[in-house]
Structures are given as C-alpha cells and as structure tokens.
Scaffold this active site. Structure first.
Site, PDB file in Angstrom:
ATOM      1  N   GLU A 107      42.731  47.927  35.538  1.00 22.17           N
ATOM      2  CA  GLU A 107      43.263  47.451  36.823  1.00 22.17           C
ATOM      3  C   GLU A 107      43.192  48.547  37.876  1.00 22.17           C
ATOM      4  OE1 GLU A 107      43.514  44.358  36.824  1.00 22.17           O
ATOM      5  OE2 GLU A 107      43.592  44.109  34.651  1.00 22.17           O
ATOM      6  N   GLU A 150      34.333  42.845  37.598  1.00 21.24           N
ATOM      7  CA  GLU A 150      34.800  42.879  36.213  1.00 21.24           C
ATOM      8  C   GLU A 150      33.990  43.796  35.301  1.00 21.24           C
ATOM      9  OE1 GLU A 150      37.597  42.173  35.674  1.00 21.24           O
ATOM     10  OE2 GLU A 150      38.071  40.782  37.286  1.00 21.24           O
ATOM     11  N   HIS A 210      39.825  48.706  39.416  1.00 22.55           N
ATOM     12  CA  HIS A 210      39.657  47.641  40.418  1.00 22.55           C
ATOM     13  C   HIS A 210      40.144  48.069  41.803  1.00 22.55           C
ATOM     14  CE1 HIS A 210      38.198  44.086  38.433  1.00 22.55           C
ATOM     15  NE2 HIS A 210      39.171  44.030  37.556  1.00 22.55           N
ATOM     16  N   GLY A 237      45.504  38.869  31.359  1.00 19.97           N
ATOM     17  CA  GLY A 237      46.142  40.057  30.812  1.00 19.97           C
ATOM     18  C   GLY A 237      46.850  40.794  31.935  1.00 19.97           C
ATOM     19  N   ALA A 238      46.149  40.926  33.064  1.00 15.86           N
ATOM     20  CA  ALA A 238      46.726  41.570  34.237  1.00 15.86           C
ATOM     21  C   ALA A 238      45.852  41.241  35.437  1.00 15.86           C
ATOM     22  CB  ALA A 238      46.808  43.081  34.048  1.00 15.86           C
ATOM     23  N   MET A 239      46.344  41.562  36.632  1.00 17.16           N
ATOM     24  CA  MET A 239      45.577  41.304  37.859  1.00 17.16           C
ATOM     25  C   MET A 239      45.748  42.490  38.797  1.00 17.16           C
ATOM     26  SD  MET A 239      43.726  38.874  39.412  1.00 17.16           S
ATOM     27  CE  MET A 239      43.037  38.962  41.070  1.00 17.16           C
ATOM     28  N   GLU A 240      44.643  42.836  39.420  1.00 19.79           N
ATOM     29  CA  GLU A 240      44.500  44.131  40.094  1.00 19.79           C
ATOM     30  C   GLU A 240      45.002  44.175  41.525  1.00 19.79           C
ATOM     31  OE1 GLU A 240      41.979  42.070  39.087  1.00 19.79           O
ATOM     32  OE2 GLU A 240      40.424  41.919  40.623  1.00 19.79           O
TER      33      GLU A 240
HETATM   34 ZN   LIG Z   1      39.500  42.853  35.854  1.00 20.02          ZN
END
Ligand SMILES: [Zn+2]
Length: 831
Positions: free
Chosen positions: A290, A312, A293, A255-258
């Site tokens: 995100e 997570e 994170h 979905g997304a990356m931090e």
């Molecule tokens: Zn995450």
C-alpha cells in the site's frame, strides 16, 4: 451502480476539468441514511453537457451556478447537467444510503459492544453513493471534507485535521487525487500515534480490538518506518501526502486499499489469536504494497483502468521487494514464488486470460474483473524479469523520471516505457509487446543428454500454447544441486542464461560438466513461466527436496510439482506421497501452509469419492508428523495443527483439544483455533447448532459471529443448508463478509449426497443474487458458493447452459467461466 464506459470517460474528460470537492457529511442518527452536502467546482467547455455519478435516496437542494436543477436530472445513478459555464459550482444536499456490501459508506455494528463503525470505499464506481462526483481516475481534484458525528467518535480522512469542536471535524484540503482514492473512517476507533522522519503516523482499529492493536502496534509502526525509509532511498520524491495513517476496518472487501494519507486494511490483520510468521510476513508485505501505491497509483495515477497493472503490478513487485529488503521478513520472494505466482499462472491459463496491459478495458465492470492474479502476480513477476534484464539502476532512474514528469497527474503504459527506455538506452517496445500485451504463459523444460557421468548437452526448451504461440526472451537461472556426504544437498553453482526466443537454447557452459543430482530450472525464480524438470531431476525430487536448504529453491520445486498435478500430468496420489515424505521435515512456514492448502484443494476436487478418504488420511498423517517434529509454540507447529484439524476424521481427538486434553505442548488452543476445530466437527457432523451457539456464547465478537455463520453453513443437515443457501442468495440484509463466509462453509466434499440439487440451484439462482448484492461483494459470494466440489459432467453442462444466456452479468460470466475451467481440469485428471 451504472457502469461507466471508457468512451464516456474519455468524452467527459474532454469536457470538464474538476477543481475541488467540498464534502460535508452528517453521520449522526440511527437510520440507514446519512446527509451529504457537496460543493463541486469545475471548469467546462461553455454550453456543453455532462453528468456526474449520483445515487441519492432523497434530494434536498440541487443547484448549478445558483440555479435550481430539475429533480428529473437525477436518473439511473447519474446527475445530468446541461448548459455548463466555463466556471461552474454545483451544490447538492441529499440523503444517501449506508451500505453493508463494503462499497460507498459502509456501516457496521460490532456485536461485541454495539459500537458503530463507518468506512468509505468509493472504488471502483461507487462515488455516487456518497456525493455527486465525476468518478473516473483522470479527473483529479482537491478534496476538503467536514464531518458531523457523535462526539465520542474518531473521524479521519486523507486530509489532516484542522479543527475539532465537539461532534464537528474539519479537514484540510488534499493534494489533487482521484475520486476512487477519497477515504474516510468514523466511529469509536481506538487510535495510536507515532512519528517518523517528520511524518506523523497513526493506527486505528475498533474499540473491541484495542488491546490487540496495542500489542501489534510496535511491529506495525516499525515496519511502516522501515518501509518509508527504503522508499525514500529508492525514490527522489519524498512521501507526498503529509501524514501516514493506517486504519483497520471491519468487513473490508480487499486486503487493504491505498488511500493517500489514510490506508485502510481489513481488520483481520489485527489478530486476537496466535498467528504464524508467514501471516505476519503477509501483513508486512501488504503494508509495503500500500505504501508503494502512494507513488504508483496515488501520486501518478493510471488514466483509465486499462493501465490498472501500472498500479497493482508495481505495488506487488515493490511491496514484495521492499518488505524483503527493509524488514525482518527476508523471505517474501519465497512466498511470491510459492503462492502468488501460482495465482497468476492459474488466471493466465484460463479462457478469461488477458494481457497484463490490455489495449482497452471497455468499462468499470470489466475493470473490476481484472483485479486478478494477472494484474498482480504475473505483472509483478514480469517486472522482476524486466529488472533482471535492464539492471536495477536504470529501472530506478526511469521510475524517478516518470514520477517527476507526472506527479499529481495521470500517465499511461507508453509514458512509463518512454521513461524506462530513456534511462536504460534500450528500446522496450518489443519486450512490452510480448510480455505486457500478449496473454498466456510459456512452459520451460530442461532436456538433458548425458555422456557417462557428464552432461553431453543441457538445453532449455520453450513452448507456448497453440492459441497463444508467443515465445519470449527469458533470463533464467539453472541451478546444479548435489547430494554431499552426510546427506545435505548443496548448490554447486547457478548458471544464468538468456533464452533464445526461437524455442531451444543449449547451455554450452554445462557441456562436459559432471551431471548434478538435481538440475533446477528457474533457480532464483527470475522468470515467469511454467517449469518442468528433466526426468532424472523430477525423479530425484522426493529424495532431495527436503534436504535443500534454500527455501526459495524448494518453493520453485514445490510450485512446479503442484502445477504438474493441476495440469493432470501427475496424479494427485503421487503428490500426497511426496507431501507425506517431504512435509514433516519442511522448515519454511509458508511452504507448509501453501502445500497443505493446495494439496487439500486438489484432493477435494481431483480425487474421486473412492480415493479421497485415503488421500485425506495421508494428508492428516503428514500434518501430524510435522506437528510432532516442530518446536513447541512455533509457527510450524501452528501451521501443522491447522492442517491436521482440517484433514483429520478423529473426532474424539478434536473434542479432546477443545477440553484441553492431550493438546501438543506449546500449542495454544485460543479462540480462532477453537473455532477451526468446531468447524471441522461441524463438517463431520460431530458438532451441531448447540455446540456452535455455546462457542458463540464464549466469543461474542465480530470474528465469533463470522465463524458461527461459517460453521452453521457447514452442518450436514438439510434445514441448515437451506437456511444458509437462502441467506446467501436472497437475503439482502446479510453483510458482504457474512455472505461470503456463509457461502464458504456451504460446499463440503463430505456432504455431496446431502447437497444434491444445489448445483442446479446455483446456476438457476445466481443471476438473481447478482441483483441482491453488488460489485465485489457479489463476485466474492458467487465464487464462494460455486459447486466446485460437485465435480461432474452434469455440473459442467449446467455451467454451459448458464454461459449461453446473453443477459448474464459480466461478473457472473467470468466467475462461472473460470470455475468451470477448473472443473474441466479436475474432471480430466480423474480420467
Ligand atoms: Zn494494490
């Protein structure tokens, strides 16, 4: 990609200490490779040997401390070094290959305008696909990046831009970050900027999405600012990475990356069609996730993937919480109760279950498999329970002490528990043992004895599966709901109670109290457990559920009902009847979407071929009633329309909507809704390649191309099936997203006769597919292509035969084990 083991990582960390990566990429040129020049400075134990991840296509210069390194030192995805000095400088100049699987440096050509887009995703062990590096989370270093690219491009990285001269970009060195967090995007990205509280903000999306990015930017910026403010209230350390940029990239696996300073999202989050409020809420939640994170994961990082949950679970908990506290999306905990927890519960009851915090994750392959409902949703639910137990103040002050001690470094479960114990004055070791170190889930059940109209006794009984006999301390709410005059159902009160871990807790407070019409266990959704209501309350659900005005309470009830059907305790026909009664009056969009999606999945797998058409027809009726009842132009209307399109067999009606005939007032039949209709028509055999091509002619976009692939795979035609299957299994030139969507369109319960033979092919051919694709892309294709609607003992036998093979990749083994366990349940529910 070679797998890195925990032992190798620990060994390497005892030998080297990385100082800086200086990376210079040249991404000009049209070929399938790019040039990567890297200078890596690191300290080491003198005389020792080590290795770096490194997968060049062709090596130019390669020197260690000025002396040439033999080319034979590069083998099997690694660069082996010997004779290290105390201070070392490694220089590598090599050609590397672009990827199309979403890992390494992904290259995408937009069918809308031919523009090329790159993004870098080094996670989980793909660093060596861009430069030689020590690719493990506890070897942090500062990164300094330079890029040569076409002059008209935009380039962004974690670090801030220092100079730009024509086609040359140079960025400032970053703070110390892990290799998997090094980020980069390049291409004709459309850019929007803003600023908040001294923090420069930016948004990026493909040029073809420019107008949609402009339309969405006010909301995205607003949520970003609201979340930053909230995190600054909660945490003593301010956002630590300078600017806060958010890029929306094509074909992104997650979905997304931090990535610190440059978060990357999948660009489906910039919609070109109307979406629902719950989809907007989901995006807000991901933005907050995100951002969480940046502290949990980026500032303080797990030492090894055993503590993935430290990333997570915290991001899921804090993201859900901060979105609900700081943005207009107040209902994120309803979504969590309804949707995310079901994901956690499902994963936790499979044979592949694992503790939230496993004692040891042996290698990066095993780590990848832990990106599941346990590490995210169960972990977050457990944290919610911890906060209910410790109190919020102690929780927050423990976190702040943890950040303070480990900023820009790494930490473990023990470090975090130490900080929380100190802040709260409570010993958390027993709590951590049962909640974090032990797998599986408890079932909580209310038992009621009445004395006339009053309760003689209300008890909560806790049980555990025989193989995982752990009972846990739960803090739960028990809500008393009554039907008032005039029809509304009101909550009389909620009693909070700490459950006795011995198994049965009598709620003394309720003895003698007038019995409620519905007694809701886990009211407020404080704990993580399977919930079963007492028989009287369960019987009252169909009548009372639609009348409860608290959406979180409705979500807890729906989740319990769905879970009982998944377990085969209640028939799917009963669920469909409840949906028909309760859904048309439901007002919470996420509940509508989730109930329709989950019920549809159960109808497809749990109802046999004789009962499925009638069940699907009732589901279509439920969606249609809601469609008629919902306000014109509302999210409810859109959710109902999508549910109706997916379930109906009324071809002429669907064709009418495409021709703008008899469309419900307020419903916009835009590009994506048109494709959803075409997809259903394709499944039913009422649209063919000609219709799909014509639709693609109207919509020459990235989404159009993806929808067309899914529609073609769904056609009930032997040649189309053969082409789709071969594309997924054997065509290495098909990108990650196109492979996943093609596989996703392939299996249709309407087409089982036509698909005979493909279950056998799945089990015969998937091991080879795992070699054609890599990492997460392979996992997603293997899941999507699974014959999950071919529910039969024969399919299970094929699965068992494959699982008996000793050479199976761990990723495929997990996919098959999990899917087969789902089929075991479906088969037993069919009786
Ligand atoms: Zn995450």
């Amino acid at each position: 990609m070679p797998t890195l083991t925990r032992a190798e990582a620990a060994d390497r960390a005892s030998v080297v200490d990385v100082e800086t990566y200086s990376v210079d990429l040249d991404v000009t040129g049209d070929g399938d490779t790019f040039r990567s020049r890297a200078v890596i400075r690191f300290r080491a134990r003198a005389g020792a040997a080590t290795f770096l991840e490194f997968e060049p296509v062709e090596v130019g210069t390669l020197t260690l401390n000025g002396a040439a390194v033999e080319e034979s030192a590069v083998r099997d995805g690694r660069l082996h070094l010997t004779g290290l000095a105390e201070e070392n400088e490694l220089v590598a100049d090599a050609r590397m290959r672009y990827s199309i699987d979403g890992e390494g440096l992904h290259r995408y050509t937009d069918p809308a305008d031919g523009n090329v887009y790159l993004y870098q995703h080094l996670f989980i062990n793909n660093g060596g696909r861009v430069l030689p590096c020590f690719d493990q989370p506890d070897l942090k270093a500062s990164w300094q990046v330079s890029v040569t690219a076409p002059e008209e491009w935009t380039v962004a990285t974690n670090g801030t831009l220092v100079t730009r001269d024509g086609g040359r970009w140079e960025f400032a060195p970053t703070k110390r970050i892990s290799t998997y967090l090094a980020s980069l995007i390049a291409g004709r990205y459309h850019v929007l900027t803003d600023e908040h509280d001294g923090i420069p903000l930016a948004l990026y999306a493909r040029a073809a999405l420019a107008e949609h990015l402009e339309a969405e930017a006010p909301e995205i910026f607003e949520i970003t600012k609201q979340c930053l403010d909230r995190f600054h209230e909660m945490f003593e350390i301010r956002y630590p990475f300078g600017h806060y940029q958010q890029a929306f990239a094509p074909e992104f696996n997650f979905g997304a990356m931090e990535y610190p300073g440059l978060v990357v999202f999948r660009d489906e989050f910039i919609p070109r069609s109307v979406i629902t409020e719950s989809e907007r809420e989901h995006r807000a939640n991901v933005i907050a996730h995100e951002m969480a994170h940046q502290w949990f994961g980026d500032l303080v990082t797990m030492a090894w993937w055993d503590d993935l949950w430290l990333n997570e679970s915290f991001a899921e908990y804090l993201g859900t919480r901060v979105a609900s506290e700081a943005t207009r999306y107040r209902g994120t905990w309803t979504t969590f109760a309804m949707h995310r927890k079901a994901w956690g519960l499902r994963a936790d009851q499979r044979p592949s279950t694992h503790p939230v915090a496993p004692a040891e994750v042996t290698d990066t392959d095993a780590a990848l498999l832990n990106f599941d409902g346990i590490s995210y949703a169960k972990g977050a639910a457990v944290l919610k329970q911890l906060v209910a137990w410790l109190g919020d103040e102690a929780f927050r002050s423990g976190l702040n002490a943890h950040f303070e001690t480990h900023a820009y470094g790494n930490a473990t479960l023990a470090d975090l528990l130490g900080a929380l114990s100190k802040a709260s004055g409570r010993d958390l070791s027993g709590w951590a043992e049962v909640w974090l170190r032990r797998a599986q889930v408890n079932t909580l059940r209310t038992e009621v004895r009445r004395d006339g109209g009053n309760y003689a006794e209300v008890a909560v009984v806790q049980t555990a599966p025989a193989e995982f006999p752990t009972l846990r301390p739960h803090r739960v709410g028990v809500g008393l709901f009554d039907q008032a005059a005039g029809g509304a159902v009101v909550r009389r009160r909620t009693v909070e109670v700490e459950l006795d871990p011995s198994g049965r807790t009598v709620i003394e407070e309720l003895t003698g109290e007038p019995a409620a019409d519905l007694l809701l266990l886990n009211d407020g959704d404080l704990t993580y457990a399977k919930i079963r209501l007492d028989p009287d309350s369960a019987a009252a659900v169909p009548l009372l559920l639609p009348l409860i005005d608290d959406s979180l309470a409705r979500a807890v009830i729906w989740a319990a009902v769905l879970d009982a059907v998944v377990d085969g305790e209640r028939p799917v026909a009963e669920l469909v009847t409840l949906v028909l009664a309760a859904l048309p009056v439901e007002t919470e969009v996420v509940i509508v979407e989730d109930v329709l999606r989950a019920t549809r999945g159960l109808v497809d797998r749990y109802a046999g071929p004789e009962t499925r058409p009638a069940a699907l027809e009732l589901l279509a009726q439920a969606a249609e009633r809601l469609l008629l009842a919902s306000p014109a132009g509302s999210s409810l209307q859109l959710a109902a329309a999508r549910g109706f399109i997916g379930a109906t067999t009324e071809v002429s009606r669907l064709r009418g909507w495409l021709a703008a005939e008899n469309v419900p007032q307020g419903l916009t039949v835009d590009a994506d809704l048109r494709w959803l209709i075409q997809y259903r028509l394709a499944v039913l055999g009422a649209a063919g390649p000609g219709e799909i091509d014509a639709e693609l002619g109207r919509d020459r976009s990235a989404s159009g191309e993806q929808w067309a692939a899914r529609c073609r795979a769904a056609l009930p035609d032997p040649a189309a099936k053969e082409a789709a299957w071969n594309a997924v299994v054997a065509d290495g030139s098909l990108s990650n997203r196109l492979a996943e969507l093609t596989a996703g369109g392939f299996w249709q319960p309407e087409q089982l006769g036509l698909l005979a033979g493909y279950a056998e092919r799945y089990f015969a051919e998937m091991p080879e597919m795992m070699r054609v694709r890599s990492g997460m892309s392979a996992e997603k294709a293997a899941i999507a292509a699974y014959p999950d609607v071919a529910v039969s003992a024969a399919t299970r036998r094929l699965a068992a035969e494959l699982l008996a093979r000793p050479d199976l990749s761990p990723i495929l083994r997990r996919v098959v084990q999990d899917a087969d366990d789902d089929m075991r349940r479906a088969l037993s529910a069919r009786g």
